[in-house]
Design a protein around this motif. Structure first.
Motif, PDB file in Angstrom:
ATOM      1  N   LYS A 134      33.434 -20.170 -36.944  1.00  0.00           N
ATOM      2  CA  LYS A 134      32.182 -19.561 -37.410  1.00  0.00           C
ATOM      3  C   LYS A 134      32.117 -19.789 -38.909  1.00  0.00           C
ATOM      4  O   LYS A 134      33.084 -19.504 -39.629  1.00  0.00           O
ATOM      5  N   ILE A 135      30.996 -20.329 -39.377  1.00  0.00           N
ATOM      6  CA  ILE A 135      30.828 -20.541 -40.816  1.00  0.00           C
ATOM      7  C   ILE A 135      30.442 -19.221 -41.458  1.00  0.00           C
ATOM      8  O   ILE A 135      29.438 -18.601 -41.094  1.00  0.00           O
ATOM      9  N   GLY A 136      31.262 -18.804 -42.399  1.00  0.00           N
ATOM     10  CA  GLY A 136      31.072 -17.501 -43.025  1.00  0.00           C
ATOM     11  C   GLY A 136      30.354 -17.557 -44.359  1.00  0.00           C
ATOM     12  O   GLY A 136      29.540 -18.458 -44.619  1.00  0.00           O
ATOM     13  N   ALA A 137      30.687 -16.599 -45.224  1.00  0.00           N
ATOM     14  CA  ALA A 137      30.002 -16.427 -46.502  1.00  0.00           C
ATOM     15  C   ALA A 137      30.265 -17.590 -47.448  1.00  0.00           C
ATOM     16  O   ALA A 137      31.329 -18.201 -47.435  1.00  0.00           O
ATOM     17  N   LYS A 138      29.276 -17.877 -48.264  1.00  0.00           N
ATOM     18  CA  LYS A 138      29.465 -18.918 -49.272  1.00  0.00           C
ATOM     19  C   LYS A 138      29.945 -18.286 -50.571  1.00  0.00           C
ATOM     20  O   LYS A 138      29.725 -17.101 -50.835  1.00  0.00           O
ATOM     21  N   TYR A 139      30.618 -19.075 -51.378  1.00  0.00           N
ATOM     22  CA  TYR A 139      31.118 -18.623 -52.667  1.00  0.00           C
ATOM     23  C   TYR A 139      31.328 -19.847 -53.555  1.00  0.00           C
ATOM     24  O   TYR A 139      31.183 -20.987 -53.095  1.00  0.00           O
ATOM     25  N   HIS A 140      31.667 -19.616 -54.790  1.00  0.00           N
ATOM     26  CA  HIS A 140      31.952 -20.703 -55.715  1.00  0.00           C
ATOM     27  C   HIS A 140      33.411 -20.581 -56.148  1.00  0.00           C
ATOM     28  O   HIS A 140      33.819 -19.589 -56.748  1.00  0.00           O
ATOM     29  N   GLY A 141      34.190 -21.595 -55.807  1.00  0.00           N
ATOM     30  CA  GLY A 141      35.612 -21.590 -56.119  1.00  0.00           C
ATOM     31  C   GLY A 141      35.996 -22.780 -56.969  1.00  0.00           C
ATOM     32  O   GLY A 141      35.181 -23.340 -57.693  1.00  0.00           O
ATOM     33  N   ARG A 142      37.258 -23.221 -56.837  1.00  0.00           N
ATOM     34  CA  ARG A 142      37.773 -24.308 -57.678  1.00  0.00           C
ATOM     35  C   ARG A 142      37.083 -25.634 -57.406  1.00  0.00           C
ATOM     36  O   ARG A 142      37.074 -26.538 -58.253  1.00  0.00           O
ATOM     37  N   PHE A 143      36.486 -25.777 -56.210  1.00  0.00           N
ATOM     38  CA  PHE A 143      35.773 -27.014 -55.872  1.00  0.00           C
ATOM     39  C   PHE A 143      34.260 -26.820 -55.884  1.00  0.00           C
ATOM     40  O   PHE A 143      33.517 -27.637 -55.349  1.00  0.00           O
ATOM     41  N   GLY A 144      33.812 -25.725 -56.487  1.00  0.00           N
ATOM     42  CA  GLY A 144      32.382 -25.447 -56.535  1.00  0.00           C
ATOM     43  C   GLY A 144      31.925 -24.703 -55.291  1.00  0.00           C
ATOM     44  O   GLY A 144      32.653 -23.850 -54.762  1.00  0.00           O
ATOM     45  N   LEU A 145      30.746 -25.032 -54.805  1.00  0.00           N
ATOM     46  CA  LEU A 145      30.197 -24.367 -53.628  1.00  0.00           C
ATOM     47  C   LEU A 145      31.102 -24.577 -52.415  1.00  0.00           C
ATOM     48  O   LEU A 145      31.562 -25.688 -52.146  1.00  0.00           O
ATOM     49  N   ALA A 146      31.362 -23.498 -51.684  1.00  0.00           N
ATOM     50  CA  ALA A 146      32.200 -23.581 -50.491  1.00  0.00           C
ATOM     51  C   ALA A 146      31.785 -22.498 -49.506  1.00  0.00           C
ATOM     52  O   ALA A 146      31.135 -21.507 -49.871  1.00  0.00           O
ATOM     53  N   TYR A 147      32.152 -22.700 -48.251  1.00  0.00           N
ATOM     54  CA  TYR A 147      31.868 -21.731 -47.189  1.00  0.00           C
ATOM     55  C   TYR A 147      33.164 -21.364 -46.471  1.00  0.00           C
ATOM     56  O   TYR A 147      33.925 -22.248 -46.066  1.00  0.00           O
ATOM     57  N   LYS A 148      33.397 -20.079 -46.326  1.00  0.00           N
ATOM     58  CA  LYS A 148      34.585 -19.620 -45.621  1.00  0.00           C
ATOM     59  C   LYS A 148      34.451 -19.940 -44.129  1.00  0.00           C
ATOM     60  O   LYS A 148      33.349 -19.948 -43.579  1.00  0.00           O
ATOM     61  N   LEU A 149      35.576 -20.210 -43.502  1.00  0.00           N
ATOM     62  CA  LEU A 149      35.597 -20.547 -42.078  1.00  0.00           C
ATOM     63  C   LEU A 149      36.480 -19.566 -41.323  1.00  0.00           C
ATOM     64  O   LEU A 149      37.593 -19.266 -41.750  1.00  0.00           O
ATOM     65  N   HIS A 150      35.963 -19.083 -40.206  1.00  0.00           N
ATOM     66  CA  HIS A 150      36.701 -18.165 -39.348  1.00  0.00           C
ATOM     67  C   HIS A 150      37.068 -18.894 -38.060  1.00  0.00           C
ATOM     68  O   HIS A 150      36.185 -19.278 -37.280  1.00  0.00           O
ATOM     69  N   GLY A 151      38.358 -19.091 -37.822  1.00  0.00           N
ATOM     70  CA  GLY A 151      38.800 -19.746 -36.601  1.00  0.00           C
ATOM     71  C   GLY A 151      38.641 -18.841 -35.396  1.00  0.00           C
ATOM     72  O   GLY A 151      39.009 -17.662 -35.451  1.00  0.00           O
ATOM     73  N   LEU A 152      38.100 -19.373 -34.310  1.00  0.00           N
ATOM     74  CA  LEU A 152      37.782 -18.555 -33.134  1.00  0.00           C
ATOM     75  C   LEU A 152      38.631 -18.918 -31.912  1.00  0.00           C
ATOM     76  O   LEU A 152      38.413 -18.355 -30.838  1.00  0.00           O
ATOM     77  N   ASP A 153      39.578 -19.826 -32.074  1.00  0.00           N
ATOM     78  CA  ASP A 153      40.450 -20.216 -30.978  1.00  0.00           C
ATOM     79  C   ASP A 153      41.908 -20.022 -31.378  1.00  0.00           C
ATOM     80  O   ASP A 153      42.236 -19.872 -32.563  1.00  0.00           O
ATOM     81  N   ARG A 154      42.787 -20.067 -30.397  1.00  0.00           N
ATOM     82  CA  ARG A 154      44.217 -19.933 -30.693  1.00  0.00           C
ATOM     83  C   ARG A 154      44.703 -21.071 -31.587  1.00  0.00           C
ATOM     84  O   ARG A 154      45.617 -20.897 -32.393  1.00  0.00           O
TER      85      ARG A 154
END
Length: 216
Positions: A134-154
């Protein structure tokens, strides 16, 4: 009669020459209605891959609908494709048509450069994790714009703990290349221009977008 026979022999010779040339280019000879034609093996494989991706898109839409995610757009990353070729695909999940595609890195598994495919899910492994996200919240980190990722499988359950995110890097070309591209520490990393296009799709939806990384 001799002229007709000679013409027939000439046509047959030209046909055989074309067939030999086609074989050199990687085509397969096929007999259709008693005539020798050619079929590009790579083209056949591409059709098979497209159908598999479409089937994955259909399954991803069902998964997204059952888990409260957006059912209009889905992202598929096909890791069995060479890294210099387009393998990050954006699908319209209502018509199952391809909307966009681009290059994407895979994890190097803490090696200087990973020559053989390998996947992992443990914290610190530096590998790509297969599975649905699941693509989560966006933020600005060391590589600029990024989106957090939530793994949904084992197979990718530790993605968030591993700081696996969708981001861009200048080392990723904007178009396909005949050589392997740079590798990441497990993040699906795309070119800056491609991330901008993905960002417009991610930000316009009120529900999170589903992403799946496959290798089959």
């Amino acid at each position: 009669m001799r002229k007709i026979a000679f013409s027939a022999l000439l046509l047959l010779a030209l046909g055989l020459t074309a067939a030999v040339c086609s074989l050199k280019k990687g085509n397969l000879p096929v007999i259709r209605n008693g005539k020798l034609t050619t079929r590009d093996a790579a083209w056949q494989q591409q059709l098979i891959r497209r159908q598999k991706l479409k089937n994955k898109a259909i399954a991803l839409r069902d998964f997204a609908g059952a888990n409260g995610m957006d059912t209009t757009v889905g992202f598929l990353i096909h890791m069995s494709i060479h890294s210099g070729s387009y393998r990050f695909f954006v699908y319209d999940l209502t018509s199952y048509t391809l909307l966009d595609s681009g290059l994407v890195t895979h994890g190097r598994c803490n090696e200087r450069f990973l020559s053989q495919k390998r996947y992992g899910n443990t914290v610190g492994c530096g590998c790509t994790s297969l599975g649905r996200y699941k693509i989560g919240a966006k933020y600005h980190g060391r590589f600029g714009l990024a989106y957090k990722l939530h793994g949904l499988d084992r197979s990718n359950s530790n993605a968030f703990k591993r700081f696996v995110v969708l981001h861009s890097h200048s080392c990723v070309p904007s178009s396909d290349v005949p050589y392997p591209i740079c590798q990441s520490d497990g993040c699906p990393t795309v070119s800056p221009g491609y991330l901008q296009r993905l960002s417009k799709m991610i930000d316009r939806t009120s529900q999170p977008i589903a992403l799946e990384i496959i290798d089959e």
